[in-house]
Scaffold this motif. Structure first.
Motif, short mmCIF file in Angstrom:
data_model
loop_
_atom_site.label_atom_id
_atom_site.label_comp_id
_atom_site.label_asym_id
_atom_site.label_seq_id
_atom_site.Cartn_x
_atom_site.Cartn_y
_atom_site.Cartn_z
N VAL A 101 9.32 -4.92 2.02
CA VAL A 101 8.35 -5.70 2.80
C VAL A 101 8.52 -5.43 4.29
O VAL A 101 7.54 -5.25 5.02
N THR B 91 6.77 -2.20 5.23
CA THR B 91 5.35 -1.98 4.93
C THR B 91 4.40 -3.02 5.50
O THR B 91 3.19 -2.79 5.49
N TRP B 92 4.88 -4.15 6.02
CA TRP B 92 3.96 -5.22 6.39
C TRP B 92 2.97 -4.79 7.45
O TRP B 92 1.84 -5.30 7.50
N ARG C 284 1.28 -2.18 7.59
CA ARG C 284 0.14 -1.48 6.99
C ARG C 284 -0.76 -2.42 6.20
O ARG C 284 -1.76 -1.96 5.63
N TRP C 285 -0.41 -3.66 6.13
CA TRP C 285 -1.26 -4.63 5.44
C TRP C 285 -2.49 -4.92 6.30
O TRP C 285 -2.48 -4.69 7.52
N PRO C 286 -3.59 -5.44 5.72
CA PRO C 286 -4.80 -5.72 6.51
C PRO C 286 -4.50 -6.58 7.73
O PRO C 286 -3.77 -7.58 7.64
N LEU D 45 -4.50 -10.41 7.89
CA LEU D 45 -3.42 -11.19 7.27
C LEU D 45 -2.25 -11.42 8.21
O LEU D 45 -1.42 -12.30 7.96
N HIS D 46 -2.16 -10.65 9.29
CA HIS D 46 -0.96 -10.67 10.12
C HIS D 46 -0.68 -12.04 10.74
O HIS D 46 0.47 -12.43 10.89
N LEU E 18 1.34 -14.15 8.35
CA LEU E 18 2.54 -13.61 7.70
C LEU E 18 3.76 -14.50 7.88
O LEU E 18 4.50 -14.75 6.92
#
Length: 477
Positions: free
Chosen positions: A336, A339-340, A342-344, A347-348, A351
């Motif tokens: 996690v 990679t976080w 690279r998440w949409p 969503l940040h 988080l």
């Protein structure tokens, strides 16, 4: 906004070196090794006690001496890096850490082992602040964000990995050496990193601005005293049933901390060079990020410590089995953390609070599955994974956000501050949740231990929920 360009990494001869990945690998490997040693001794402690006939207090100092020296000297190490050069301090701290690890592995008594553990912690404190400083100074834009994500993944994965590696090494009993490989394993790794570091770390540049930031000795004394008075009772208080001196020490730490803040503010107004630049503390979101980092690391350390006590003491698991139990949490935390970003993007913002909520759910899941005094079954591993993912989501974006606006010239101050907060968060987590667990486990047996763990996991969930409602998060840039 930060630039999207990347600084070239300087080679030893002053030219450019297109090996930023190798540089990052070298500094993060040392970071991982140093963090491993905070926790790797936990599972080796019973064997050390038997083989060295150590008293309870001496054994606790073996475990905690490293942490005390590490926490007390972190900000000092950061400032020394700014004064004499991050490369010099990194290599010097790594050399001291490696030599002290060898001495620990060869120690013939608890007195020697305690002294060498203190030296090992001092070496780590000189080395570790340079990691963040080098990342801040040698990477920019997306590469800095990726480097910080890797840093945060290594930071707390090292905690769980310490339990796993310690269990493997102690159970293996290599060549009949018992507990000694938990220290000796650092020696070949440290030597290899010294050789590589001498080749890939950028040469230190002594600028007039750097020379002007003199070592703030009064500030160092006040801060070291405050941290010492805080950490010593947190580490030793439970073992000695919280005597009067421990409470006086905690009160004294608050007094010295207040004196430190007052002195630093006056020094800054006079145009001096305070140990922590006030402008770093005033950066947008820094205060809240410090709180989130402290809470997430406290929950992480409290979870690791109390679950280890339950697995080995309550359920009678071997060091190997207990260590491997933490595997899912360590793997998911690292994945996690890497990679976080690279998440949409939409969503940040959620988080950090979402991570704390997930960590709370994971803690309740672990406690509930183990509440009957059994091993928890296969359902335990998804719960552990959820807890690891939640802590990673709370910690990694908080760290990245805290450093997003830090200027290169403030990298040493920021890295020392955040590294110290991380370490103190872990210490407070072990002390607070460890004390709760030990007080609740008022008898022997798996069920008493399970009841104590359930109580502790509820408390961990409450702490995580407090982190979730601490305030809105602005997406890291």
């Amino acid at each position: 906004m930060t630039s999207t360009t990347t600084r070239p990494v300087l080679s030893k001869d002053g030219g450019t070196d297109n090996r930023p990945g190798l540089l990052l690998g070298v500094v993060l490997a040392a970071q991982f090794m140093a963090l491993l040693d905070v926790f790797i001794v936990n599972v080796a402690a019973p064997t050390i006690r038997v083989e060295l006939s150590a008293s309870g207090a001496a054994l606790q100092l073996v475990v905690a001496g490293y942490t005390i020296a590490y926490a007390v000297l972190l900000i000092t190490g950061a400032r020394l890096g700014a004064l004499v050069g991050h490369r010099r301090m990194y290599l010097g701290g790594l050399a001291l850490f490696t030599a002290a690890s060898l001495a620990c592995g060869l120690a013939s008594g608890t007195g020697q082992l305690i002294a060498f553990r203190l030296a090992q912690g001092a070496g780590a404190a000189l080395m570790i602040p340079q990691v963040l400083s080098l990342i801040q100074r040698e990477f920019a834009g997306e590469r800095r964000v990726k480097a910080l994500s890797a840093y945060s993944a290594v930071l707390a994965t090292g905690a769980a990995a310490g339990q796993v590696v310690g269990g493997i090494l102690v159970s293996a009993d290599l060549f009949g050496t018992g507990w000694r490989p938990v220290f000796l394993v650092n020696v070949p790794i440290g030597i290899a990193l010294l050789v590589l570091g001498a080749r890939v770390l950028p040469r230190d540049a002594r600028t007039g601005a750097t020379r002007a930031r003199a070592l703030d000795l009064p500030g160092l004394v006040l801060l070291a005293g405050a941290v010492s008075l805080l950490t010593v009772p947190l580490v030793l208080g439970q073992e000695q049933d919280w005597p009067l001196w421990s409470w006086l020490s905690l009160g004294g730490s608050l007094v010295l901390l207040a004196l430190f803040g007052t002195y630093e503010a006056r020094l800054a107004r006079r145009g001096g060079a305070p140990l922590i630049a006030p402008r770093v503390l005033r950066l947008p979101g820094m205060g809240r990020a410090v709180l989130w980092i402290a809470v997430s690391m406290g929950v992480n350390a409290g979870f690791l410590f109390t679950l280890t006590l339950h697995l080995q003491g309550g359920l009678g698991h071997s060091a190997l089995r207990a260590g491997l139990t933490f595997g899912p949490a360590a793997v998911v935390f690292g994945a996690v953390g890497l990679t976080w970003r690279r998440w949409p993007a939409r969503l940040h913002r959620a988080l950090i609070p979402g991570g704390f909520l997930l960590a709370a759910a994971g803690a309740l899941g672990v406690g509930g599955l183990l509440a009957d005094g059994g091993a928890g079954g296969w359902g335990l591993y998804p719960a552990l994974g959820a807890l690891g993912a939640g802590i990673s989501l709370a910690f990694s974006p908080a760290l990245t956000g805290a450093l997003a606006t830090v200027r290169p010239e403030d990298a040493a101050d920021a890295s020392g501050l955040l590294a110290t907060v991380t370490q103190l968060g872990q210490l407070i987590g072990v002390a607070a949740f460890g004390t709760l667990f030990l007080a609740a486990a008022d008898g022997s047996g798996a069920q008493n231990s399970a009841d104590a763990l359930w109580t502790t996991m509820i408390a961990l969930a409450v702490a995580a929920l407090a982190g979730a409602v601490a305030g809105p998060w602005r997406r890291a840039r």
